[in-house]
Design a protein around this motif. Sequence first.
Motif, PDB file in Angstrom:
ATOM      1  N   VAL A   4     -23.149 -21.743 -14.360  1.00 39.64           N
ATOM      2  CA  VAL A   4     -24.330 -21.409 -14.617  1.00 39.64           C
ATOM      3  C   VAL A   4     -25.313 -21.733 -16.067  1.00 39.64           C
ATOM      4  N   ARG A  53     -19.150 -19.435 -19.176  1.00 43.81           N
ATOM      5  CA  ARG A  53     -20.837 -19.708 -18.377  1.00 43.81           C
ATOM      6  C   ARG A  53     -20.274 -20.144 -17.304  1.00 43.81           C
ATOM      7  N   LYS A  68     -17.895 -19.298 -13.556  1.00 46.74           N
ATOM      8  CA  LYS A  68     -17.625 -18.231 -12.476  1.00 46.74           C
ATOM      9  C   LYS A  68     -16.694 -18.830 -11.615  1.00 46.74           C
ATOM     10  N   ALA A 102     -29.042 -21.755 -17.290  1.00 45.68           N
ATOM     11  CA  ALA A 102     -29.929 -21.069 -16.795  1.00 45.68           C
ATOM     12  C   ALA A 102     -30.146 -19.743 -15.838  1.00 45.68           C
ATOM     13  N   ASP A 103     -29.259 -18.783 -15.445  1.00 43.29           N
ATOM     14  CA  ASP A 103     -28.656 -18.036 -14.195  1.00 43.29           C
ATOM     15  C   ASP A 103     -29.269 -19.285 -13.425  1.00 43.29           C
ATOM     16  N   VAL A 104     -28.947 -20.282 -13.318  1.00 37.75           N
ATOM     17  CA  VAL A 104     -28.482 -21.064 -12.096  1.00 37.75           C
ATOM     18  C   VAL A 104     -27.179 -21.457 -12.347  1.00 37.75           C
ATOM     19  N   GLU A 105     -26.801 -22.056 -10.674  1.00 39.55           N
ATOM     20  CA  GLU A 105     -24.937 -21.564 -10.621  1.00 39.55           C
ATOM     21  C   GLU A 105     -25.039 -23.062 -10.447  1.00 39.55           C
TER      22      GLU A 105
END
Length: 528
Positions: free
Chosen positions: A230, A216, A218, A232-235
């Motif tokens: 990452v 999870r 990047k 819940a789709d928040v970076e």
Amino acid sequence: MKKSTVLQCLVYLSQVLAVLSQGTDEALDLQVLCRQCKGQGSCDVSVPGQCVQYYRCQKVENNWYVEKMNCAHGTHFSEATGGCIQPKDANCPYDPCLNETAGFYKLEGFCRSYWECRLDQNLGRGISEAHCCPVNQTFSKDGKCVDDPSCDNPEECTVLAKDAIVNDVVCPEGKYGVGCRYTCSEHCIGTCDSMNGECSECAVGWMGSKCMEECRYKSVPDNLYLYMEVVADVEVPRGCGLGTIFSQDKCICDKDPNYVRNNECKPDVEIAFESGNQVKNTIDWKWIGGTFRSVSETVNLKDKVYKVGRFDGTSSNLYIPFYNRNTEMRKKFTTEILFNPDNGKGNKQQILLSNCQSVNSRDAPFEISLLKDTQDIQITVEGVPSEVAGAEPPQTYSMTMKYKPDDWNKLEVVFNGEKNLLTARNLDLSGGVISDASTAVNNFLENGLDLRVGWCSNKGYFVGKMAMVRTYLCEPQLSVDVEPAAASSGNSNAAATGNLDTAAGSLEPAAVVADTPVLTELTTVVPV
């Protein structure tokens, strides 16, 4: 109704409940289940309808990680103690022998082991007593051990010391756990630990101690020292530790080959106790977990004000997963602890800081505990003669020194594997020396479990207050100046004073920094 018929009905019911509980794990409200931890960051809770299994809940950031575990042979899970103990003490409500004093039964999922109902004269009721058929035999429906070539696990019925839930059997490649019943992750491309399934290296795109989580994290373009988590789709931006850079292939902060060592030694973890039952990790790239009771109190040390956390001896606990299997502790490790113990309360032995157990035994590789009756600090190092774990028997080195009950103590402990030396000093708030000690250590420190503050599940919990905990993988300038005791090739228990130069040192960071959480096998993840 005959007792044998009642027993058969109870056994059948327990087996049905076992199947139902196993088949509905995913349907259970695990968020509600793990609330039984009552504010702790981790705990063990019972499995409905089961005596020999339990759920292990561990809270990591905002998720609960849950794994179903088996008790050691001959033990039952106890809700009162949160561990596996003798059946007569566990009082499991699902014990088929509660109302029976004769007969035998066998549990689903086990091969050689079976149970006998016996009358306990002191309790005045029946209890379960474990037995085991020989290798290559199983317990039949007729109540006899019969030949079964497939029932060949020699370790299934091993009775472990003090009923510890430990599995030290060497499983065949690709298997791990009690009875070698679990399969290592297909995403593990390194060595899979035969005891708990932890993997030394994961395939690209996978992470976690068992390579069960998809990566999870990047990388950040043009910046090797940052990465994005990452959630819940928040970076969320994160930073790698000193001397490390982010590796997308390994999904961790890895060693920076261009890092230049210097003489600055900073803590890897510094725990501050904040209000609202929270702790603060002042080093943002290594995480901690757990809980404690906050108090409206502060303490001053060298013109610095520290907030105080209360450890109640039962539910309070903190842990630092960064140190799980961290072999850098063999080279240098330092800790500072500001603590105030409650005199006369809690267990005779209380953990201040410990790895709890090593990879291959119940003994803690590194442990600091308080001996309440004698008001001693006991510091123990469990060493191995070489870096090859299990190649030779471990050796224990220990020393004791005094502490002040119902008062603040500032403990400083330095383990220098390069000098084969363990030194310690305990101070009062004015800087005066309460006690000091040292001992020579002739071998490497064994790598163990995550470092725990104030507790181990099978040992005494700390009762009192703490205001600061710092841990280092280097040797800061603490002025721990004592003369080492004579080296010993075996067990050692030494305390001495004198003058030893322990100038500030430095340590190149670990080849692999455990920036990702070290977890048990993930059966379910539940957002909090």
